[in-house]
Design an enzyme around this catalytic site. Structure first.
Site, PDB file in Angstrom:
ATOM      1  N   ASP A 141     -36.217 -79.358 108.934  1.00 17.47           N
ATOM      2  CA  ASP A 141     -34.806 -79.624 108.866  1.00 17.47           C
ATOM      3  C   ASP A 141     -34.715 -81.342 108.108  1.00 17.47           C
ATOM      4  O   ASP A 141     -35.744 -81.687 107.619  1.00 17.47           O
ATOM      5  CB  ASP A 141     -34.385 -80.107 110.331  1.00 17.47           C
ATOM      6  CG  ASP A 141     -33.087 -80.833 110.700  1.00 17.47           C
ATOM      7  OD1 ASP A 141     -32.109 -80.460 109.752  1.00 17.47           O
ATOM      8  OD2 ASP A 141     -33.027 -81.758 111.447  1.00 17.47           O
ATOM      9  N   ASP A 154     -31.786 -83.908 108.174  1.00 17.48           N
ATOM     10  CA  ASP A 154     -31.214 -85.260 108.658  1.00 17.48           C
ATOM     11  C   ASP A 154     -31.980 -85.332 110.318  1.00 17.48           C
ATOM     12  O   ASP A 154     -31.999 -84.384 111.146  1.00 17.48           O
ATOM     13  CB  ASP A 154     -29.770 -85.283 108.800  1.00 17.48           C
ATOM     14  CG  ASP A 154     -29.209 -85.017 107.591  1.00 17.48           C
ATOM     15  OD1 ASP A 154     -29.501 -85.757 106.575  1.00 17.48           O
ATOM     16  OD2 ASP A 154     -28.279 -84.069 107.510  1.00 17.48           O
ATOM     17  N   GLN A 187     -24.775 -78.670 106.117  1.00 21.00           N
ATOM     18  CA  GLN A 187     -24.150 -79.548 105.494  1.00 21.00           C
ATOM     19  C   GLN A 187     -22.852 -79.379 105.702  1.00 21.00           C
ATOM     20  O   GLN A 187     -22.114 -79.022 104.583  1.00 21.00           O
ATOM     21  CB  GLN A 187     -24.736 -79.965 104.115  1.00 21.00           C
ATOM     22  CG  GLN A 187     -25.980 -80.773 103.778  1.00 21.00           C
ATOM     23  CD  GLN A 187     -26.261 -81.735 104.527  1.00 21.00           C
ATOM     24  OE1 GLN A 187     -25.294 -82.663 104.361  1.00 21.00           O
ATOM     25  NE2 GLN A 187     -27.648 -82.094 105.132  1.00 21.00           N
ATOM     26  N   ASP A 221     -34.728 -81.480 114.801  1.00 20.44           N
ATOM     27  CA  ASP A 221     -34.697 -82.625 115.876  1.00 20.44           C
ATOM     28  C   ASP A 221     -33.464 -81.988 116.841  1.00 20.44           C
ATOM     29  O   ASP A 221     -33.103 -82.775 117.589  1.00 20.44           O
ATOM     30  CB  ASP A 221     -34.435 -83.736 115.298  1.00 20.44           C
ATOM     31  CG  ASP A 221     -33.182 -83.785 114.497  1.00 20.44           C
ATOM     32  OD1 ASP A 221     -32.570 -82.907 114.049  1.00 20.44           O
ATOM     33  OD2 ASP A 221     -32.498 -85.100 114.167  1.00 20.44           O
TER      34      ASP A 221
HETATM   35 MG   LIG Z   1     -31.537 -82.813 112.196  1.00 23.88          MG
END
Ligand SMILES: [Mg+2]
Length: 182
Positions: free
Chosen positions: A17, A19, A61, A132
Protein backbone atom coordinates in the site's frame (compact mmCIF):
# COMPACT_ATOMS: atom_id res chain seq x y z
CA UNK A 1 6.97 -21.23 5.20
CA UNK A 2 10.05 -21.60 3.14
CA UNK A 3 10.12 -19.40 0.09
CA UNK A 4 13.64 -20.19 -0.98
CA UNK A 5 12.73 -22.97 -3.38
CA UNK A 6 9.76 -22.48 -5.63
CA UNK A 7 7.74 -25.27 -7.15
CA UNK A 8 7.47 -23.31 -10.37
CA UNK A 9 9.16 -20.42 -12.10
CA UNK A 10 6.62 -17.79 -11.27
CA UNK A 11 7.85 -14.94 -9.15
CA UNK A 12 6.69 -13.74 -5.80
CA UNK A 13 5.85 -10.21 -4.82
CA UNK A 14 5.79 -7.88 -1.91
CA UNK A 15 2.77 -5.68 -2.60
CA UNK A 16 2.80 -2.37 -0.77
CA UNK A 17 0.00 0.00 0.00
CA UNK A 18 1.32 3.54 -0.48
CA UNK A 19 -0.18 6.04 1.96
CA UNK A 20 0.68 4.98 5.49
CA UNK A 21 3.22 2.37 4.39
CA UNK A 22 5.64 4.13 2.02
CA UNK A 23 4.81 7.73 2.86
CA UNK A 24 3.07 9.04 5.94
CA UNK A 25 -0.67 9.26 5.33
CA UNK A 26 -1.55 12.95 5.49
CA UNK A 27 -4.77 12.40 3.50
CA UNK A 28 -4.73 12.96 -0.23
CA UNK A 29 -1.03 13.54 -0.65
CA UNK A 30 -0.20 14.37 -4.25
CA UNK A 31 2.90 16.55 -4.23
CA UNK A 32 6.40 15.22 -3.75
CA UNK A 33 7.06 18.04 -1.25
CA UNK A 34 4.41 16.45 1.00
CA UNK A 35 6.12 13.07 1.04
CA UNK A 36 7.49 12.03 4.40
CA UNK A 37 8.90 8.52 4.26
CA UNK A 38 7.67 5.97 6.78
CA UNK A 39 10.37 4.72 9.09
CA UNK A 40 11.68 1.34 7.99
CA UNK A 41 10.38 1.45 4.41
CA UNK A 42 13.84 1.56 2.80
CA UNK A 43 15.05 -1.45 4.78
CA UNK A 44 11.91 -3.38 3.93
CA UNK A 45 12.20 -2.73 0.18
CA UNK A 46 15.93 -3.48 0.18
CA UNK A 47 15.27 -6.81 1.87
CA UNK A 48 12.57 -7.69 -0.65
CA UNK A 49 14.95 -6.76 -3.48
CA UNK A 50 17.65 -9.01 -2.01
CA UNK A 51 15.18 -11.92 -1.86
CA UNK A 52 14.06 -11.37 -5.48
CA UNK A 53 10.57 -10.45 -4.39
CA UNK A 54 9.05 -8.03 -6.86
CA UNK A 55 8.05 -4.86 -5.03
CA UNK A 56 4.76 -3.52 -6.41
CA UNK A 57 2.68 -0.64 -5.11
CA UNK A 58 -1.13 -0.89 -5.06
CA UNK A 59 -2.78 2.40 -4.09
CA UNK A 60 -6.31 3.76 -4.04
CA UNK A 61 -6.25 7.33 -5.29
CA UNK A 62 -9.88 8.41 -5.23
CA UNK A 63 -8.69 12.00 -4.83
CA UNK A 64 -8.76 11.96 -8.63
CA UNK A 65 -12.45 10.93 -8.77
CA UNK A 66 -13.15 13.65 -6.21
CA UNK A 67 -11.38 16.27 -8.32
CA UNK A 68 -8.80 17.02 -5.63
CA UNK A 69 -5.94 16.33 -8.03
CA UNK A 70 -5.39 14.91 -11.49
CA UNK A 71 -4.31 11.49 -12.65
CA UNK A 72 -1.21 13.18 -14.10
CA UNK A 73 -0.34 14.34 -10.55
CA UNK A 74 -0.41 10.73 -9.38
CA UNK A 75 1.82 9.64 -12.26
CA UNK A 76 4.28 12.50 -11.67
CA UNK A 77 4.41 11.82 -7.96
CA UNK A 78 5.15 8.14 -8.52
CA UNK A 79 7.96 8.99 -10.93
CA UNK A 80 9.52 11.28 -8.34
CA UNK A 81 9.05 8.80 -5.51
CA UNK A 82 10.57 6.07 -7.66
CA UNK A 83 13.63 8.22 -8.41
CA UNK A 84 14.12 8.98 -4.73
CA UNK A 85 13.75 5.32 -3.82
CA UNK A 86 16.36 4.39 -6.43
CA UNK A 87 18.75 6.81 -4.74
CA UNK A 88 18.17 4.78 -1.55
CA UNK A 89 18.92 1.51 -3.38
CA UNK A 90 15.27 0.55 -3.35
CA UNK A 91 13.82 -0.98 -6.50
CA UNK A 92 10.08 -0.75 -7.01
CA UNK A 93 9.00 -2.65 -10.11
CA UNK A 94 5.62 -1.05 -10.68
CA UNK A 95 3.03 1.34 -9.31
CA UNK A 96 -0.65 0.53 -9.74
CA UNK A 97 -3.25 3.10 -8.72
CA UNK A 98 -7.04 3.21 -8.76
CA UNK A 99 -8.63 6.59 -9.32
CA UNK A 100 -12.27 5.47 -9.08
CA UNK A 101 -14.82 4.55 -6.45
CA UNK A 102 -17.15 1.64 -7.35
CA UNK A 103 -14.45 -0.04 -9.37
CA UNK A 104 -13.00 -3.52 -9.48
CA UNK A 105 -9.61 -1.89 -8.97
CA UNK A 106 -10.51 -0.16 -5.72
CA UNK A 107 -9.16 -2.06 -2.72
CA UNK A 108 -10.41 -4.28 -1.13
CA UNK A 109 -11.34 -5.38 -4.64
CA UNK A 110 -8.41 -7.26 -6.14
CA UNK A 111 -8.28 -5.64 -9.60
CA UNK A 112 -4.86 -4.05 -9.25
CA UNK A 113 -3.35 -7.22 -7.81
CA UNK A 114 -4.83 -9.34 -10.59
CA UNK A 115 -3.43 -6.92 -13.18
CA UNK A 116 0.02 -7.15 -11.57
CA UNK A 117 -0.26 -10.93 -11.27
CA UNK A 118 -0.91 -11.24 -15.00
CA UNK A 119 1.70 -8.68 -16.04
CA UNK A 120 4.52 -10.25 -14.01
CA UNK A 121 3.33 -13.87 -13.74
CA UNK A 122 3.24 -13.70 -9.95
CA UNK A 123 2.46 -16.61 -7.69
CA UNK A 124 0.14 -14.94 -5.21
CA UNK A 125 0.46 -17.84 -2.77
CA UNK A 126 4.11 -16.92 -2.24
CA UNK A 127 3.35 -13.21 -2.04
CA UNK A 128 2.62 -10.64 0.62
CA UNK A 129 0.53 -7.50 0.90
CA UNK A 130 1.55 -4.81 3.40
CA UNK A 131 -1.04 -2.20 4.34
CA UNK A 132 -2.47 -0.12 7.15
CA UNK A 133 -6.22 -0.49 6.62
CA UNK A 134 -8.69 -3.35 6.70
CA UNK A 135 -9.33 -2.62 3.00
CA UNK A 136 -5.75 -3.71 2.29
CA UNK A 137 -6.94 -7.26 2.91
CA UNK A 138 -7.86 -7.90 -0.70
CA UNK A 139 -10.71 -10.14 -1.74
CA UNK A 140 -8.53 -12.73 -3.37
CA UNK A 141 -7.01 -16.06 -2.40
CA UNK A 142 -3.27 -16.32 -2.04
CA UNK A 143 -1.30 -13.55 -0.43
CA UNK A 144 -0.51 -13.19 3.25
CA UNK A 145 -1.44 -9.73 4.49
CA UNK A 146 0.65 -7.84 7.01
CA UNK A 147 -1.21 -4.90 8.51
CA UNK A 148 0.66 -2.17 10.35
CA UNK A 149 -1.09 -0.21 13.05
CA UNK A 150 -1.16 3.44 12.17
CA UNK A 151 -3.89 5.90 11.35
CA UNK A 152 -6.73 3.41 11.19
CA UNK A 153 -8.39 1.19 13.78
CA UNK A 154 -7.63 -2.45 13.12
CA UNK A 155 -9.57 -3.80 16.09
CA UNK A 156 -12.24 -5.27 13.86
CA UNK A 157 -9.80 -7.28 11.79
CA UNK A 158 -10.32 -11.00 11.52
CA UNK A 159 -6.89 -12.30 12.28
CA UNK A 160 -6.48 -15.50 10.34
CA UNK A 161 -3.55 -17.50 9.20
CA UNK A 162 -3.36 -15.12 6.26
CA UNK A 163 -3.65 -11.82 8.15
CA UNK A 164 -1.13 -10.65 10.73
CA UNK A 165 -0.95 -7.32 12.53
CA UNK A 166 2.26 -5.49 13.46
CA UNK A 167 3.24 -2.27 15.20
CA UNK A 168 5.88 -1.14 12.73
CA UNK A 169 7.56 -1.86 9.41
CA UNK A 170 10.58 -3.04 11.40
CA UNK A 171 8.37 -5.80 12.84
CA UNK A 172 7.10 -6.68 9.36
CA UNK A 173 10.71 -6.96 8.21
CA UNK A 174 11.53 -9.29 11.12
CA UNK A 175 8.57 -11.47 10.17
CA UNK A 176 9.67 -11.58 6.52
CA UNK A 177 13.24 -12.41 7.49
CA UNK A 178 11.89 -15.29 9.52
CA UNK A 179 9.87 -16.51 6.53
CA UNK A 180 12.95 -16.38 4.34
CA UNK A 181 15.25 -17.71 7.04
CA UNK A 182 17.47 -14.73 6.38
MG1 LIG B 1 -2.85 3.16 3.50
Amino acid sequence: MNHISHSNHRCSALFLDRDGIINIDKSYVFRFEEIEWVEGIFNLIQFANAQDLLVIVLTNQSGVAQGMYQESDVIDLHIQMNEYLKSKNCKVTDWFYCTEYDSSCRKPNPGMMIEAQKKYNINLYNSYMVGDKSTDILKIDGPTTFLVRGNYPLGDIDKTEKVEVFDSLADVLKRLKHAFQA
